[in-house]
Design an enzyme around this catalytic site. Structure first.
Site, short mmCIF file in Angstrom:
data_model
loop_
_atom_site.label_atom_id
_atom_site.label_comp_id
_atom_site.label_asym_id
_atom_site.label_seq_id
_atom_site.Cartn_x
_atom_site.Cartn_y
_atom_site.Cartn_z
N LYS A 1 14.13 16.05 -8.42
CA LYS A 1 15.18 15.47 -7.59
C LYS A 1 14.72 15.47 -6.13
CE LYS A 1 19.13 16.36 -10.58
NZ LYS A 1 19.57 14.95 -10.65
N LYS B 1 23.59 8.33 -20.23
CA LYS B 1 24.27 9.62 -20.34
C LYS B 1 25.56 9.38 -21.11
CE LYS B 1 22.31 11.48 -16.08
NZ LYS B 1 22.53 11.80 -14.66
#
Length: 350
Positions: A149, A257
């Site tokens: 990230k 997701k």
């Protein structure tokens, strides 16, 4: 048939940083079905601040489901169109109820033959020393695909960190993915993508904030680094609108997701459209407990996957549900010797 639901707060072992802030807890809900002495369980993985259904009335919708559980699954899913995480929890619960074993939802080699799903190792944001420590740990654990990230600390320092990995391992030894979570401004995004592309990265997730389709289309057309859409898919509910997005933007990848995009049914719609336009895809969990992660992993194992998936989040919590899921050598396994707690569902009901 009866249905009940229960809230559960997952506690992170250590605060986990993203460009949207630091996560310390994660709220989730379990949906339990009971019919003639058989039980089924699903997880409604609400993600505060990210889920489309992070709205007032969430628990009231779960109450409505429990009061109307005798409707058909399709009727329930239609009513839950604006509650994708509850859709997924309901799909799981019915699969669990109707299975021979409440946690073996798909009969695949992942479940029955100890065949792993290759996954990426996730590196959380923090200071550079902490991020480097995580990278070292993932490499020691046998991961060949690492997802980092970025976007919350100094960009030059992030580049230096990525470069240090590349100095040791080329792209054939370690696959690097980065996730910006929309952190780049539209003015700087292309220049940053050009800089990142010199590091032989696999892809970048969601470089700019959602909802800027024309700008995203231009970025995807000009980028030297493959772009994967993630948050951009959230809240795009209709099949027609999904196709409009992918046809217009033409990303290189999309990331699914299930808790955020309408469960199995919603994810399958995205996959069908993506394949129509030659857009790649992979599946990622969204900080569910092991009940939801188990369902996502088993469904994923039933698909024709050829890329590392994002399913390694089960070890993040101090109070997760014990399960046969285990991560080793860069893969997620379903252990044949570890059993679920046989009283788990009944305990969730109390």
């Amino acid at each position: 048939m009866k249905a009940t639901y229960k809230k559960h707060i997952l506690n992170f072992k250590r605060p986990s940083g993203t460009s949207r802030g630091t996560l310390r807890t994660k709220e989730t809900w379990f949906l339990i079905l009971e019919d003639k002495g058989k039980y089924g369980v699903g997880e409604c993985g609400l993600f505060r601040g990210l889920s489309y259904d992070d709205v007032p009335g969430y628990e009231e919708k779960l109450k409505w489901v429990s009061e109307n559980i005798t409707l058909s699954l399709q009727q329930l899913l239609n009513e839950l169109k604006h509650f994708p995480s509850i859709q997924f929890g309901l799909e799981q619960a019915f699969l669990s109820l109707n299975a021979d074993h409440p946690y073996k939802l798909f009969q695949t080699p992942f479940v029955n033959a100890y065949k792993p799903i290759t996954i990426n190792g996730l590196i959380w944001m923090g200071d550079i020393d902490f991020m480097y420590e995580q990278i070292q740990q993932k490499l020691n654990e046998g991961f060949f695909c690492i997802k980092m990230k970025i976007g919350a600390v100094d960009f030059d320092k992030e580049i230096a960190l990525l470069q240090s990995i590349r100095n040791r391992f080329d792209k054939d030894e370690i696959e690097l993915r980065v996730d910006a979570n929309g952190a780049f401004s539209t003015v700087e995004a292309l220049d940053k993508l050009r800089t990142l592309s010199t590091l032989d990265l696999h892809s970048i997730e969601q470089p700019i904030k959602v909802g800027q389709w024309p700008l995203l289309k231009d970025l995807c057309a000009r980028t030297p680094l493959p772009i994967a859409l993630d948050e951009e898919l959230i809240g795009v509910l209709d099949v027609t609108r999904k196709e409009e997005l992918l046809q217009m933007v033409q990303p290189q990848y999309i990331i699914l997701k299930p808790s955020l995009v309408g469960g199995i049914k919603g994810s399958q719609e995205w996959i069908s459209i993506a394949e129509k336009y030659n857009i790649g895809w992979w599946v990622t969990s969204a900080l569910e407990s092991n009940i939801g992660l188990n369902a996502i992993a088993q469904w994923t194992s039933s698909l024709p996957i050829n890329l590392p998936q994002g399913l390694g989040t089960g070890a993040l919590f101090t109070n997760n549900i014990d399960s046969p899921l285990e991560v080793k050598d860069g893969g997620l396994y379903y252990s044949p010797i570890t059993e679920w707690d046989e009283n788990l569902i009944e305990n969730l009901c109390t």
